[in-house]
Design a protein around this motif. Structure first.
Motif, PDB file in Angstrom:
ATOM      1  N   LYS A 328      10.133   2.107  16.615  1.00 61.32           N
ATOM      2  CA  LYS A 328       9.737   3.486  16.350  1.00 61.32           C
ATOM      3  C   LYS A 328       8.296   3.515  15.876  1.00 61.32           C
ATOM      4  N   LEU A 329       7.675   4.672  16.038  1.00 60.45           N
ATOM      5  CA  LEU A 329       6.335   4.928  15.545  1.00 60.45           C
ATOM      6  C   LEU A 329       6.450   6.007  14.474  1.00 60.45           C
ATOM      7  N   ARG A 330       5.972   5.711  13.270  1.00 56.25           N
ATOM      8  CA  ARG A 330       6.122   6.641  12.143  1.00 56.25           C
ATOM      9  C   ARG A 330       4.743   7.004  11.588  1.00 56.25           C
ATOM     10  N   PHE A 331       4.512   8.304  11.448  1.00 55.64           N
ATOM     11  CA  PHE A 331       3.314   8.812  10.786  1.00 55.64           C
ATOM     12  C   PHE A 331       3.742   9.329   9.413  1.00 55.64           C
ATOM     13  N   LEU A 332       2.963   8.997   8.397  1.00 56.55           N
ATOM     14  CA  LEU A 332       3.387   9.350   7.044  1.00 56.55           C
ATOM     15  C   LEU A 332       2.214   9.784   6.179  1.00 56.55           C
ATOM     16  N   SER A 333       2.564  10.531   5.142  1.00 58.30           N
ATOM     17  CA  SER A 333       1.598  10.951   4.150  1.00 58.30           C
ATOM     18  C   SER A 333       2.307  11.026   2.811  1.00 58.30           C
ATOM     19  N   GLY A 334       1.559  10.852   1.729  1.00 56.02           N
ATOM     20  CA  GLY A 334       2.198  10.901   0.427  1.00 56.02           C
ATOM     21  C   GLY A 334       1.197  11.083  -0.687  1.00 56.02           C
ATOM     22  N   TYR A 335       1.708  11.599  -1.791  1.00 57.93           N
ATOM     23  CA  TYR A 335       0.892  11.759  -3.001  1.00 57.93           C
ATOM     24  C   TYR A 335       1.726  11.290  -4.183  1.00 57.93           C
ATOM     25  N   GLN A 336       1.112  10.473  -5.070  1.00 56.50           N
ATOM     26  CA  GLN A 336       1.817   9.945  -6.231  1.00 56.50           C
ATOM     27  C   GLN A 336       0.939  10.061  -7.466  1.00 56.50           C
ATOM     28  N   ASN A 337       1.551  10.565  -8.539  1.00 62.12           N
ATOM     29  CA  ASN A 337       0.911  10.620  -9.844  1.00 62.12           C
ATOM     30  C   ASN A 337       1.693   9.711 -10.780  1.00 62.12           C
ATOM     31  N   GLU A 338       1.001   8.757 -11.416  1.00 61.31           N
ATOM     32  CA  GLU A 338       1.679   7.749 -12.229  1.00 61.31           C
ATOM     33  C   GLU A 338       0.934   7.559 -13.547  1.00 61.31           C
ATOM     34  N   ASP A 339       1.727   7.492 -14.626  1.00 62.28           N
ATOM     35  CA  ASP A 339       1.163   7.246 -15.952  1.00 62.28           C
ATOM     36  C   ASP A 339       2.054   6.220 -16.644  1.00 62.28           C
ATOM     37  N   LEU A 340       1.660   4.934 -16.534  1.00 63.74           N
ATOM     38  CA  LEU A 340       2.479   3.831 -17.041  1.00 63.74           C
ATOM     39  C   LEU A 340       1.644   2.934 -17.948  1.00 63.74           C
ATOM     40  N   VAL A 341       2.193   2.633 -19.121  1.00 67.00           N
ATOM     41  CA  VAL A 341       1.556   1.718 -20.067  1.00 67.00           C
ATOM     42  C   VAL A 341       0.094   2.151 -20.279  1.00 67.00           C
ATOM     43  N   SER A 352       0.110   5.262   9.438  1.00 64.81           N
ATOM     44  CA  SER A 352       1.060   5.143  10.543  1.00 64.81           C
ATOM     45  C   SER A 352       1.645   3.740  10.535  1.00 64.81           C
ATOM     46  N   GLU A 353       2.862   3.609  11.084  1.00 61.14           N
ATOM     47  CA  GLU A 353       3.562   2.323  11.133  1.00 61.14           C
ATOM     48  C   GLU A 353       4.256   2.184  12.483  1.00 61.14           C
ATOM     49  N   TRP A 354       4.159   0.992  13.041  1.00 63.25           N
ATOM     50  CA  TRP A 354       4.905   0.663  14.257  1.00 63.25           C
ATOM     51  C   TRP A 354       5.977  -0.347  13.874  1.00 63.25           C
ATOM     52  N   GLN A 363      12.338  -8.107  11.494  1.00 63.88           N
ATOM     53  CA  GLN A 363      11.746  -6.786  11.657  1.00 63.88           C
ATOM     54  C   GLN A 363      10.249  -6.892  11.394  1.00 63.88           C
ATOM     55  N   ARG A 364       9.444  -6.415  12.336  1.00 65.22           N
ATOM     56  CA  ARG A 364       7.981  -6.461  12.185  1.00 65.22           C
ATOM     57  C   ARG A 364       7.449  -5.042  12.049  1.00 65.22           C
ATOM     58  N   VAL A 365       6.565  -4.854  11.090  1.00 66.85           N
ATOM     59  CA  VAL A 365       5.940  -3.554  10.880  1.00 66.85           C
ATOM     60  C   VAL A 365       4.429  -3.743  10.901  1.00 66.85           C
ATOM     61  N   VAL A 366       3.771  -3.108  11.863  1.00 67.31           N
ATOM     62  CA  VAL A 366       2.310  -3.101  11.951  1.00 67.31           C
ATOM     63  C   VAL A 366       1.843  -1.749  11.439  1.00 67.31           C
ATOM     64  N   SER A 367       0.917  -1.746  10.485  1.00 67.86           N
ATOM     65  CA  SER A 367       0.548  -0.493   9.831  1.00 67.86           C
ATOM     66  C   SER A 367      -0.972  -0.308   9.796  1.00 67.86           C
ATOM     67  N   LEU A 368      -1.378   0.944   9.650  1.00 71.65           N
ATOM     68  CA  LEU A 368      -2.768   1.306   9.396  1.00 71.65           C
ATOM     69  C   LEU A 368      -2.732   2.467   8.413  1.00 71.65           C
TER      70      LEU A 368
END
Length: 576
Positions: A328-341, A352-354, A363-368
């Motif tokens: 499969k070919l997957r296009f993704l986006s995300g936002y993360q807010n983190e406050d640790l230690v 994107s991931e192939w 399982q092989r995943v090629v990403s950019l």
């Protein structure tokens, strides 16, 4: 008068119930001289339960039971067995069988052969083994199993016209010998025809045909039919799948048509959930999936997680490739807010991931991916941007998905960036994970884990927190808080390391169904130098409950070094 009649009726009913309560199942006592455990077990299984019989009933069935015992003895080759019976008084009464086996019948000549095209098929196994060798004691079960094995294989591999030309078991009880002759003529092998789909579904036939694990004209194998059913079921598109590939009795052709009826699932699903772990505390999750958006089977969705130290949201769009279940070919986006230690981070990701499954099972995943991160490490702050191509390999082998008793997981990922190509520095980032699980006597288990990580860069100060390494916590080194094992700056703030190592050995002992006690030793740390790394150690005990969705873990751990202490860890998820 009516009262007296009622009392008499009640007394009779009570007497009948008392008699039923006192009735007990008659006992069967089989004695073999000389002792032959297999024969004893076979006679007991053949005769079965005697039921709630009294002494008179047991005497009436003595002859029938003796005949049953004779047949059970003959099934194991004892054709000279002598059986005597008597009824013994008692509560409950006992039917006693005294059996003298005599000399068993042995095999003299054994001929088991498969003829025709099936004989040239390497995967078509001819029955054998010690129980079917000349000189072996006759066992009717082994003979029947041999016939059944041939017939089952013929059915699996499509030899539907096959039949036994010879099917004989000749026994000479006086001479004590037996001859077996089994000759199976397979006839032609059927082939699989075109796969036709029916039902109310919105997909192109081209997409469905890409899910078929065989081509038209492939030699018949029922395992391929099962693979087709499994592929369609696991696609996520259907609620019901019915595959019909049965041979037709009057068909002149050896081509088996494959008819598939599909019942499509609801196009959208949404999930909500609450959870807790000692790493991040209470958390809430939500996700929404559109399982298809067009006839080509494209899908999309979003997911979000909220906890006190971390909040993230992500969206994806997925295109099935060939074969669509593993590629499969997957296009993704995300936002993360983190406050640790001592770390604060706001991370935006686009990429994107192939995904591709190799023939070896890996399982092989090629990403950019492009990431932009605004962060604060102690008193230092920064804004970084990296365009990072990467490749990862992973494999999971386990005998059960929810609660395996043995298996392993291997995972390796590497990604990098080049300064000047939408990146603030040269960087190579490597992660590796290995887990193994084995079980031994009495359900005891041994679980091992090792994690390694490293960064090579020309400007470490430009590396954001999401690419640095931290250790400690439920899934790393227990006895230390989440991500508290890390190099520190001059102010004592934890700022992450170039390298990371973490390992664990855990022993589990079953105490009840679905419950286990555990004892473990964890070691690891994150650091900036490979010369003399400071390895932290945590030890502890815990309890495991195997829930329907996977093990729940509650641990009491003691961090033996600086920054450690007595800590409770709670987590859930698969062992591998």
């Amino acid at each position: 008068m009516r009262v007296v009649q009622g009392l008499l009726g009640l007394l009779l009913l009570m007497a009948f119930c008392l008699q039923g309560a006192l009735a007990a199942e008659a006992h069967l006592d089989v004695r073999i001289t000389p002792a032959t455990p297999a024969l004893k077990a076979n006679i007991e299984a053949y005769v079965g339960s005697l039921g709630e019989r009294d002494q008179a009933a047991l005497r009436r069935m003595r002859r029938t039971t003796e005949e049953q015992a004779q047949k059970a003895a003959q099934a194991l080759g004892y054709y000279q067995a002598r059986v005597r019976s008597r009824v013994r008084d008692g509560q409950p009464p006992t039917l006693l069988l005294n059996v003298t086996p005599g000399e068993p019948v042995h095999l003299r000549n054994v001929t088991i052969r498969v003829e025709g095209p099936a004989a040239e098929l390497k995967s078509f196994r001819v029955p054998g083994g010690d129980a079917l060798k000349p000189g072996a004691q006759l066992n009717h079960g082994a003979y029947e199993d041999a016939k059944r094995l041939i017939q089952n294989q013929a059915s699996r591999f499509g030899f539907f016209r096959g039949q036994f030309s010879q099917q004989q078991l000749r026994i000479d009880p006086v001479a004590g010998v037996a001859d077996i002759e089994l000759v199976y003529v397979s006839g032609p092998r059927s082939t699989l025809g075109k796969v036709d789909f029916s039902g109310d579904y919105p997909f192109d036939d081209e997409l469905l045909q890409r899910m078929v694990p065989f081509k038209e004209g492939t030699p018949y194998d029922s395992e391929l039919i099962a693979d087709l059913n499994q592929a369609l079921q696991s696609s996520g598109y259907f609620d019901g799948v019915r595959v019909d590939a049965a041979p037709q009795a009057k068909a002149a052709s050896d081509v088996i048509p494959v008819d598939v009826h599909l019942q499509v699932r609801k196009p959208r699903t949404m999930g909500l959930g609450l959870g807790f772990s000692t790493d991040v505390g209470p958390r809430a999750k939500a996700n929404w999936t559109r399982h298809w958006v067009n006839p080509q089977g494209h899908s999309l969705g979003w997911e979000a997680e909220v906890s006190a130290p971390r909040q993230n949201v992500g969206a994806w769009y997925e295109i099935p490739l060939d074969p669509p279940l593993t590629d499969k070919l997957r296009f993704l986006s995300g936002y993360q807010n983190e406050d640790l230690v001592d770390t604060q981070s706001k991370l935006l990701t686009l990429g994107s991931e192939w995904h591709h499954k190799l023939d070896s099972g890996w399982q092989r995943v090629v990403s950019l991916n492009w990431q932009r991160e605004e962060y604060k490490l102690g008193d230092d702050s920064g804004l970084s941007s990296f365009l990072m191509p990467g490749i990862g390999y992973s494999i999971l082998e386990a005998d059960n998905k929810v609660d395996p008793s043995r298996g392993y997981r291997l995972q390796f990922d590497v990604k990098g960036a080049k300064q000047g190509f939408l990146a603030d520095a040269d960087v190579a980032h490597v992660n590796a994970l290995a887990k193994g699980l084995t079980s031994f006597w009495g359900g005891q288990r041994l679980l091992g884990r090792i994690q390694l990580g490293g960064i090579a860069t020309n400007d470490y100060s430009s590396i954001p927190p999401s690419l640095r390494f931290f250790a400690g916590g439920d899934q790393s080194v227990r006895g230390y808080d989440y991500q508290t094992l890390s190099p520190k700056n001059s102010e004592g703030d934890r700022i992450g390391g170039r390298y990371m190592v973490a390992g664990s050995v855990e022993y589990q002992y079953p105490i009840a169904e679905r419950w286990r006690l555990a004892a473990f030793v964890d070691q690891g740390n994150a650091f900036n130098s490979l010369d003399f790394p400071s390895i932290k150690t945590g030890v502890g005990i815990g309890i495991r409950w195997v829930s329907p969705v996977g093990p729940l873990r509650l641990d009491l751990a003691d961090g033996l070094d600086e920054d450690g202490g007595i800590r409770i860890h709670f987590s859930m998820g698969p062992e591998l």
